[in-house]
Design a protein around this motif. Structure first.
Motif, PDB file in Angstrom:
ATOM      1  N   ASN A 111      37.386  10.294  28.608  1.00 47.18           N
ATOM      2  CA  ASN A 111      36.523  11.133  29.446  1.00 47.18           C
ATOM      3  C   ASN A 111      35.999  12.356  28.703  1.00 47.18           C
ATOM      4  O   ASN A 111      34.858  12.747  28.876  1.00 47.18           O
ATOM      5  CB  ASN A 111      37.298  11.639  30.679  1.00 47.18           C
ATOM      6  CG  ASN A 111      37.363  10.586  31.753  1.00 47.18           C
ATOM      7  OD1 ASN A 111      36.608   9.618  31.722  1.00 47.18           O
ATOM      8  ND2 ASN A 111      38.250  10.751  32.703  1.00 47.18           N
ATOM      9  N   GLU A 112      36.878  12.988  27.892  1.00 42.00           N
ATOM     10  CA  GLU A 112      36.483  14.212  27.185  1.00 42.00           C
ATOM     11  C   GLU A 112      35.661  13.827  25.960  1.00 42.00           C
ATOM     12  O   GLU A 112      35.992  12.875  25.258  1.00 42.00           O
ATOM     13  CB  GLU A 112      37.721  14.985  26.709  1.00 42.00           C
ATOM     14  CG  GLU A 112      38.656  15.433  27.805  1.00 42.00           C
ATOM     15  CD  GLU A 112      38.214  16.727  28.468  1.00 42.00           C
ATOM     16  OE1 GLU A 112      37.508  17.510  27.812  1.00 42.00           O
ATOM     17  OE2 GLU A 112      38.578  16.930  29.634  1.00 42.00           O
ATOM     18  N   MET A 113      34.605  14.623  25.701  1.00 46.96           N
ATOM     19  CA  MET A 113      33.760  14.332  24.539  1.00 46.96           C
ATOM     20  C   MET A 113      34.526  14.597  23.239  1.00 46.96           C
ATOM     21  O   MET A 113      34.408  13.863  22.275  1.00 46.96           O
ATOM     22  CB  MET A 113      32.518  15.232  24.545  1.00 46.96           C
ATOM     23  CG  MET A 113      31.562  14.944  25.671  1.00 46.96           C
ATOM     24  SD  MET A 113      30.761  13.366  25.399  1.00 46.96           S
ATOM     25  CE  MET A 113      29.692  13.795  24.052  1.00 46.96           C
ATOM     26  N   GLU A 114      35.297  15.697  23.230  1.00 53.06           N
ATOM     27  CA  GLU A 114      35.956  16.123  22.002  1.00 53.06           C
ATOM     28  C   GLU A 114      37.452  16.357  22.241  1.00 53.06           C
ATOM     29  O   GLU A 114      37.863  16.620  23.374  1.00 53.06           O
ATOM     30  CB  GLU A 114      35.323  17.428  21.495  1.00 53.06           C
ATOM     31  CG  GLU A 114      33.874  17.299  21.060  1.00 53.06           C
ATOM     32  CD  GLU A 114      33.685  16.372  19.863  1.00 53.06           C
ATOM     33  OE1 GLU A 114      34.675  15.981  19.243  1.00 53.06           O
ATOM     34  OE2 GLU A 114      32.528  16.055  19.563  1.00 53.06           O
ATOM     35  N   PRO A 115      38.269  16.300  21.160  1.00 51.55           N
ATOM     36  CA  PRO A 115      39.692  16.558  21.330  1.00 51.55           C
ATOM     37  C   PRO A 115      39.986  17.980  21.821  1.00 51.55           C
ATOM     38  O   PRO A 115      39.219  18.905  21.535  1.00 51.55           O
ATOM     39  CB  PRO A 115      40.274  16.352  19.929  1.00 51.55           C
ATOM     40  CG  PRO A 115      39.164  16.022  19.035  1.00 51.55           C
ATOM     41  CD  PRO A 115      37.891  15.976  19.789  1.00 51.55           C
ATOM     42  N   VAL A 116      41.091  18.119  22.524  1.00 50.83           N
ATOM     43  CA  VAL A 116      41.469  19.415  23.110  1.00 50.83           C
ATOM     44  C   VAL A 116      42.908  19.714  22.709  1.00 50.83           C
ATOM     45  O   VAL A 116      43.740  18.808  22.673  1.00 50.83           O
ATOM     46  CB  VAL A 116      41.396  19.318  24.664  1.00 50.83           C
ATOM     47  CG1 VAL A 116      41.751  20.645  25.306  1.00 50.83           C
ATOM     48  CG2 VAL A 116      40.025  18.862  25.117  1.00 50.83           C
ATOM     49  N   VAL A 117      43.207  20.978  22.394  1.00 53.37           N
ATOM     50  CA  VAL A 117      44.602  21.365  22.145  1.00 53.37           C
ATOM     51  C   VAL A 117      45.193  21.871  23.468  1.00 53.37           C
ATOM     52  O   VAL A 117      44.592  22.710  24.134  1.00 53.37           O
ATOM     53  CB  VAL A 117      44.715  22.455  21.053  1.00 53.37           C
ATOM     54  CG1 VAL A 117      46.169  22.899  20.875  1.00 53.37           C
ATOM     55  CG2 VAL A 117      44.160  21.942  19.729  1.00 53.37           C
ATOM     56  N   VAL A 118      46.351  21.308  23.813  1.00 54.61           N
ATOM     57  CA  VAL A 118      46.961  21.611  25.113  1.00 54.61           C
ATOM     58  C   VAL A 118      48.410  22.059  24.915  1.00 54.61           C
ATOM     59  O   VAL A 118      49.115  21.510  24.057  1.00 54.61           O
ATOM     60  CB  VAL A 118      46.928  20.341  26.011  1.00 54.61           C
ATOM     61  CG1 VAL A 118      47.678  20.572  27.308  1.00 54.61           C
ATOM     62  CG2 VAL A 118      45.507  19.913  26.295  1.00 54.61           C
ATOM     63  N   ARG A 119      48.835  23.057  25.691  1.00 55.99           N
ATOM     64  CA  ARG A 119      50.238  23.472  25.673  1.00 55.99           C
ATOM     65  C   ARG A 119      50.930  22.883  26.891  1.00 55.99           C
ATOM     66  O   ARG A 119      50.464  23.049  28.010  1.00 55.99           O
ATOM     67  CB  ARG A 119      50.341  25.003  25.686  1.00 55.99           C
ATOM     68  CG  ARG A 119      51.785  25.481  25.544  1.00 55.99           C
ATOM     69  CD  ARG A 119      51.895  27.002  25.500  1.00 55.99           C
ATOM     70  NE  ARG A 119      51.223  27.579  24.343  1.00 55.99           N
ATOM     71  CZ  ARG A 119      50.226  28.468  24.416  1.00 55.99           C
ATOM     72  NH1 ARG A 119      49.793  28.864  25.582  1.00 55.99           N
ATOM     73  NH2 ARG A 119      49.670  28.948  23.325  1.00 55.99           N
ATOM     74  N   ILE A 120      52.037  22.175  26.631  1.00 55.36           N
ATOM     75  CA  ILE A 120      52.755  21.508  27.725  1.00 55.36           C
ATOM     76  C   ILE A 120      53.873  22.422  28.211  1.00 55.36           C
ATOM     77  O   ILE A 120      54.630  22.952  27.400  1.00 55.36           O
ATOM     78  CB  ILE A 120      53.402  20.173  27.225  1.00 55.36           C
ATOM     79  CG1 ILE A 120      52.405  19.349  26.413  1.00 55.36           C
ATOM     80  CG2 ILE A 120      54.001  19.393  28.383  1.00 55.36           C
ATOM     81  CD1 ILE A 120      51.311  18.693  27.159  1.00 55.36           C
ATOM     82  N   MET A 121      53.973  22.581  29.506  1.00 56.53           N
ATOM     83  CA  MET A 121      55.076  23.363  30.061  1.00 56.53           C
ATOM     84  C   MET A 121      56.159  22.392  30.527  1.00 56.53           C
ATOM     85  O   MET A 121      55.869  21.269  30.903  1.00 56.53           O
ATOM     86  CB  MET A 121      54.609  24.218  31.243  1.00 56.53           C
ATOM     87  CG  MET A 121      53.561  25.253  30.857  1.00 56.53           C
ATOM     88  SD  MET A 121      53.991  26.200  29.392  1.00 56.53           S
ATOM     89  CE  MET A 121      55.206  27.302  30.074  1.00 56.53           C
ATOM     90  N   PRO A 122      57.429  22.836  30.502  1.00 52.46           N
ATOM     91  CA  PRO A 122      58.501  21.912  30.911  1.00 52.46           C
ATOM     92  C   PRO A 122      58.337  21.470  32.376  1.00 52.46           C
ATOM     93  O   PRO A 122      57.729  22.210  33.154  1.00 52.46           O
ATOM     94  CB  PRO A 122      59.779  22.733  30.762  1.00 52.46           C
ATOM     95  CG  PRO A 122      59.386  24.080  30.322  1.00 52.46           C
ATOM     96  CD  PRO A 122      57.920  24.165  30.176  1.00 52.46           C
ATOM     97  N   VAL A 123      58.909  20.281  32.699  1.00 48.07           N
ATOM     98  CA  VAL A 123      58.769  19.778  34.082  1.00 48.07           C
ATOM     99  C   VAL A 123      59.660  20.574  35.018  1.00 48.07           C
ATOM    100  O   VAL A 123      60.714  21.030  34.656  1.00 48.07           O
ATOM    101  CB  VAL A 123      59.158  18.288  34.184  1.00 48.07           C
ATOM    102  CG1 VAL A 123      57.945  17.438  33.914  1.00 48.07           C
ATOM    103  CG2 VAL A 123      60.283  17.930  33.249  1.00 48.07           C
TER     104      VAL A 123
END
Ligand SMILES: Nc1ncnc2c1ncn2[C@@H]1O[C@H](COP(=O)(O)OP(=O)(O)OP(=O)(O)O)[C@@H](O)[C@H]1O
Ligand SMILES: [Mg+2]
Length: 397
Positions: free
Chosen positions: A385-397
């Motif tokens: 879906n996204e045109m370009e890669p994205v950097v994402v920070r994951i938070m704990p569940v």
């Protein structure tokens, strides 16, 4: 009217699973700078790939991705399993679909119980790979021999010895290929096949093939998991959250056999269903590099399911430390790819190519540097879906 609007919003939002906080995304920068003022102004265009800071949340809309499969890769301890849990929680809460976790380190037990799921351990449950499940004896034998040959890396002679022993085990139960009425008899178990192998070995038939085969199968015969009849009904997988906690199976081969035997039942069930665009079920395979064992001529079953599952509403989430050594089909057909930090040089190159795509050297360089600079619990995501890669920070569940 408002009801309709709310209905549409609800529908379009129902497949969206929150993942984490967006940090930046890859963008193509076009700028010009002045190189000369006299006798007239000269401009030189510069174009380059940069990571542009963004804010907001990053989420995955499983209903609008090209397919519902996800692959997560990266170095140990950087947050892959935590991300898997986050996705499972989102799928259970938002999509309300059944999820089965093949938990090779038994690290999802508390998580599954907390979400009201069931935990299945091989101590209490066995699974019989020789049940016919609608196939003929010849088809079942051929499928199992091919699977065992690939996973246990058997030689041709050993595979042939296994085939002959399996045929004998079915005959002893009165099941023959020609007599279709006999197919509903109680099927042999792995123990029966193993006994036939040992008898042939004792009689000195093709000693080399049988004794090697007996040794290769011996680790599977400890405990009842493969050697008894099925006590873990396949239908379990079609409801709620299930954690197959299989750490105690010990070897990767035994775990791969357990997963494939279960998934094969799912595959057979899938083929009996109508094709659909609606998502029906998810399976999660953590540490997939250990248990998705393919050979040069044959995909692993999870690999096959990733390439065919979309049409039947099945999504597969795999997590692994080394995407390079994973079944190619899984990488090729997962619409969503998460890449955590990777230090191993070949794996780093492979992931960089996967995320950057194409042969633009600058883009590749910028993506490669970003992977090197990822902190713990940060990852680069590429989706359909996204045109370009994205950097994402994951938070704990
Ligand atoms: N976003 C986060 N914030 C804080 N701690 C986290 C976060 N994500 C994971 N952790 C913690 O970091 C540790 C490692 O995470 P996790 O088990 O998800 O790593 P992994 O990539 O699956 O490692 P492995 O490949 O060894 O299984 C765990 O103790 C987990 O609780
Ligand atoms: Mg993990």
């Amino acid at each position: 009217m408002f009801g309709n609007i709310l209905g549409v919003m609800k529908k379009s939002d129902s497949g969206v699973v929150d993942v984490g906080e967006k940090i930046c995304e890859l963008a193509f920068l076009r700028k010009s700078y002045i190189t000369e003022y006299h006798p007239f102004v000269r401009l030189k265009p510069i174009t380059k790939w940069v990571w542009r800071g963004t804010g907001g949340r990053f989420s995955i809309d499983f209903n609008s991705e090209a397919n519902p499969h996800v692959n997560i890769s990266g170095m140990s301890g950087y947050g892959k399993s935590t991300l898997c849990k986050k996705l499972v929680r989102g799928i259970r809460e938002k999509l309300k679909l059944p999820v089965s976790i093949f938990d090779v380190h038994s690290e999802y037990v508390d998580f599954a119980l907390e979400l009201g799921g069931k935990v299945h351990s091989p101590k209490e449950s066995s699974i019989n790979m020789w049940e016919l499940d609608g196939a003929s004896p010849a088809e079942r034998i051929s499928e199992n021999v091919t699977m065992l040959k690939r996973i246990l890396k058997l030689g041709d002679i050993q595979a042939y010895s296994l085939l002959a022993s399996a045929e004998r085990a079915y005959e002893r139960r009165g099941i023959t290929q020609a007599g279709q009425g006999s197919w509903c008899n109680e099927p042999p178990t792995m123990q029966d096949v193993y006994d036939c192998i040992n008898e042939s070995m004792g009689r000195g038939h093709g000693r080399q093939g049988y004794s090697g085969l007996s040794k290769r199968l011996y680790p599977l015969m400890r405990g009842d998991v493969f050697s008894a009849k099925t006590t873990l009904p396949f239908s379990t997988i079609l409801e709620g959250l299930n954690d197959f906690s299989i750490a105690e199976l010990g070897s990767s081969e035994a775990q791969a056999l357990f997963i494939e035997t279960f998934l094969r039942k799912l595959y057979t069930h899938m083929l009996s269903q109508k094709l659909t665009h609606r998502l029906r079920l998810f399976a999660v395979i953590d540490e997939a590099h250990r248990v998705c064992i393919s050979s040069p001529g044959e995909l692993s079953l999870p690999g096959r399911l990733v390439s065919e599952g979309r049409k039947y509403g099945l999504g597969i989430i795999t997590s692994n430390q080394m995407a390079k050594s994973l079944d190619r089909s899984i990488i090729a057909n997962s619409a969503v790819a998460f890449a955590f930090y990777q230090r191993e040089p070949e794996e780093h190159d492979y992931i960089t190519n996967l995320i950057a795509g194409g042969n633009d050297y600058d883009r590749r360089d910028v993506v490669g540097k970003a992977i090197r600079n990822l902190k713990q619990f940060e990852c680069i995501v590429l989706t359909s879906n996204e045109m370009e890669p994205v950097v994402v920070r994951i938070m704990p569940v």
